[in-house]
Motif scaffolding. Structure first.
Motif, PDB file in Angstrom:
ATOM      1  N   LYS A 152       4.895  13.686  19.617  1.00 56.40           N
ATOM      2  CA  LYS A 152       4.782  13.144  20.975  1.00 56.40           C
ATOM      3  C   LYS A 152       3.930  11.879  20.995  1.00 56.40           C
ATOM      4  N   LEU A 153       4.255  10.982  20.071  1.00 55.76           N
ATOM      5  CA  LEU A 153       3.576   9.691  19.963  1.00 55.76           C
ATOM      6  C   LEU A 153       4.611   8.586  20.133  1.00 55.76           C
ATOM      7  N   PRO A 154       4.190   7.422  20.620  1.00 49.97           N
ATOM      8  CA  PRO A 154       5.140   6.304  20.676  1.00 49.97           C
ATOM      9  C   PRO A 154       5.491   5.847  19.257  1.00 49.97           C
ATOM     10  N   ILE A 155       6.741   5.436  19.071  1.00 49.94           N
ATOM     11  CA  ILE A 155       7.178   4.971  17.746  1.00 49.94           C
ATOM     12  C   ILE A 155       6.343   3.780  17.297  1.00 49.94           C
ATOM     13  N   SER A 156       5.873   2.979  18.233  1.00 51.45           N
ATOM     14  CA  SER A 156       5.052   1.814  17.882  1.00 51.45           C
ATOM     15  C   SER A 156       3.738   2.241  17.211  1.00 51.45           C
ATOM     16  N   GLN A 157       3.171   3.341  17.661  1.00 53.47           N
ATOM     17  CA  GLN A 157       1.925   3.829  17.055  1.00 53.47           C
ATOM     18  C   GLN A 157       2.191   4.334  15.643  1.00 53.47           C
ATOM     19  N   VAL A 158       3.276   5.076  15.460  1.00 54.77           N
ATOM     20  CA  VAL A 158       3.628   5.589  14.130  1.00 54.77           C
ATOM     21  C   VAL A 158       3.892   4.417  13.189  1.00 54.77           C
ATOM     22  N   TYR A 159       4.673   3.447  13.644  1.00 59.89           N
ATOM     23  CA  TYR A 159       4.989   2.275  12.828  1.00 59.89           C
ATOM     24  C   TYR A 159       3.719   1.486  12.509  1.00 59.89           C
ATOM     25  N   GLY A 160       2.819   1.379  13.463  1.00 57.32           N
ATOM     26  CA  GLY A 160       1.560   0.671  13.239  1.00 57.32           C
ATOM     27  C   GLY A 160       0.727   1.303  12.141  1.00 57.32           C
ATOM     28  N   VAL A 161       0.674   2.623  12.113  1.00 61.56           N
ATOM     29  CA  VAL A 161      -0.080   3.323  11.067  1.00 61.56           C
ATOM     30  C   VAL A 161       0.588   3.105   9.715  1.00 61.56           C
ATOM     31  N   VAL A 162       1.917   3.212   9.686  1.00 65.39           N
ATOM     32  CA  VAL A 162       2.653   3.062   8.426  1.00 65.39           C
ATOM     33  C   VAL A 162       2.468   1.661   7.845  1.00 65.39           C
ATOM     34  N   THR A 163       2.502   0.649   8.699  1.00 67.89           N
ATOM     35  CA  THR A 163       2.367  -0.713   8.189  1.00 67.89           C
ATOM     36  C   THR A 163       0.914  -1.096   7.908  1.00 67.89           C
ATOM     37  N   PHE A 164      -0.041  -0.373   8.467  1.00 67.87           N
ATOM     38  CA  PHE A 164      -1.450  -0.670   8.222  1.00 67.87           C
ATOM     39  C   PHE A 164      -1.878  -0.210   6.833  1.00 67.87           C
ATOM     40  N   TYR A 165      -1.446   0.984   6.429  1.00 72.22           N
ATOM     41  CA  TYR A 165      -1.875   1.560   5.155  1.00 72.22           C
ATOM     42  C   TYR A 165      -0.894   1.204   4.043  1.00 72.22           C
ATOM     43  N   ALA A 166      -1.427   0.689   2.937  1.00 71.81           N
ATOM     44  CA  ALA A 166      -0.594   0.253   1.817  1.00 71.81           C
ATOM     45  C   ALA A 166       0.082   1.417   1.082  1.00 71.81           C
ATOM     46  N   GLN A 167      -0.390   2.639   1.295  1.00 73.04           N
ATOM     47  CA  GLN A 167       0.183   3.786   0.577  1.00 73.04           C
ATOM     48  C   GLN A 167       1.566   4.170   1.089  1.00 73.04           C
ATOM     49  N   PHE A 168       1.930   3.709   2.285  1.00 80.92           N
ATOM     50  CA  PHE A 168       3.225   4.074   2.869  1.00 80.92           C
ATOM     51  C   PHE A 168       4.268   3.004   2.559  1.00 80.92           C
ATOM     52  N   ASN A 169       5.506   3.455   2.323  1.00 85.71           N
ATOM     53  CA  ASN A 169       6.600   2.558   1.989  1.00 85.71           C
ATOM     54  C   ASN A 169       7.747   2.738   2.970  1.00 85.71           C
ATOM     55  N   LEU A 170       8.249   1.636   3.492  1.00 90.02           N
ATOM     56  CA  LEU A 170       9.377   1.673   4.418  1.00 90.02           C
ATOM     57  C   LEU A 170      10.715   1.499   3.702  1.00 90.02           C
ATOM     58  N   THR A 171      10.666   1.135   2.438  1.00 93.52           N
ATOM     59  CA  THR A 171      11.883   0.991   1.634  1.00 93.52           C
ATOM     60  C   THR A 171      11.720   1.802   0.356  1.00 93.52           C
ATOM     61  N   PRO A 172      12.836   2.210  -0.231  1.00 94.22           N
ATOM     62  CA  PRO A 172      12.734   2.970  -1.484  1.00 94.22           C
ATOM     63  C   PRO A 172      12.033   2.140  -2.557  1.00 94.22           C
ATOM     64  N   ARG A 173      11.213   2.805  -3.340  1.00 93.37           N
ATOM     65  CA  ARG A 173      10.491   2.137  -4.413  1.00 93.37           C
ATOM     66  C   ARG A 173      11.290   2.225  -5.700  1.00 93.37           C
ATOM     67  N   GLY A 174      11.054   1.274  -6.571  1.00 90.77           N
ATOM     68  CA  GLY A 174      11.681   1.284  -7.881  1.00 90.77           C
ATOM     69  C   GLY A 174      10.977   2.266  -8.805  1.00 90.77           C
ATOM     70  N   ARG A 175      11.455   2.330 -10.005  1.00 91.68           N
ATOM     71  CA  ARG A 175      10.880   3.252 -10.989  1.00 91.68           C
ATOM     72  C   ARG A 175       9.453   2.865 -11.345  1.00 91.68           C
ATOM     73  N   HIS A 176       9.185   1.562 -11.443  1.00 89.58           N
ATOM     74  CA  HIS A 176       7.861   1.072 -11.817  1.00 89.58           C
ATOM     75  C   HIS A 176       7.272   0.245 -10.680  1.00 89.58           C
ATOM     76  N   THR A 177       5.984   0.416 -10.449  1.00 90.57           N
ATOM     77  CA  THR A 177       5.294  -0.346  -9.416  1.00 90.57           C
ATOM     78  C   THR A 177       4.258  -1.241 -10.081  1.00 90.57           C
ATOM     79  N   ILE A 178       4.301  -2.513  -9.757  1.00 91.23           N
ATOM     80  CA  ILE A 178       3.337  -3.464 -10.299  1.00 91.23           C
ATOM     81  C   ILE A 178       2.449  -3.910  -9.147  1.00 91.23           C
ATOM     82  N   ARG A 179       1.150  -3.781  -9.338  1.00 89.93           N
ATOM     83  CA  ARG A 179       0.196  -4.206  -8.320  1.00 89.93           C
ATOM     84  C   ARG A 179      -0.709  -5.274  -8.931  1.00 89.93           C
ATOM     85  N   VAL A 180      -0.964  -6.305  -8.171  1.00 92.94           N
ATOM     86  CA  VAL A 180      -1.809  -7.397  -8.617  1.00 92.94           C
ATOM     87  C   VAL A 180      -2.988  -7.496  -7.657  1.00 92.94           C
ATOM     88  N   CYS A 181      -4.170  -7.388  -8.200  1.00 94.16           N
ATOM     89  CA  CYS A 181      -5.367  -7.515  -7.386  1.00 94.16           C
ATOM     90  C   CYS A 181      -5.638  -8.987  -7.141  1.00 94.16           C
TER      91      CYS A 181
END
Length: 94
Positions: free
Chosen positions: A59-88
């Protein structure tokens, strides 16, 4: 206790697992992030349809859910590949 959806046409095993997550967190304050984490574990990423189901169930607005998902880097909106490369690119990494 959640109903078994095994013989219901159109309901996948993933949808059934998501319903179990909803049952576990139903009525709890602050359940959005744990539900999102569990949903991502189930689906591998967070498709729009799943975000809409989560928003409706909690019972939350979709905008709030989307805001949380896009705020935290741990969430992905698209399927991830087999390997993830992160650059600091922070100051500590230079």
């Amino acid at each position: 206790m959640s109903k078994c959806c095994c013989n219901t046409p159109g309901i996948t095993e993933q949808d059934q697992k998501l319903q179990e997550v909803f049952a576990k967190y139903r009525g709890q304050q602050g359940a959005l992030i744990p539900v999102l984490q569990a949903a991502q574990d189930i689906y591998g990423y967070l498709p729009r349809e799943v975000l809409e189901k989560i928003a409706a169930e909690l019972k939350l607005p979709i905008s709030q859910v989307y805001g949380v998902v896009t705020f935290y880097a741990q969430f992905n909106l698209t399927p991830r590949g087999r390997h993830t490369i992160r650059v600091c690119q922070g100051t500590a990494c230079y």
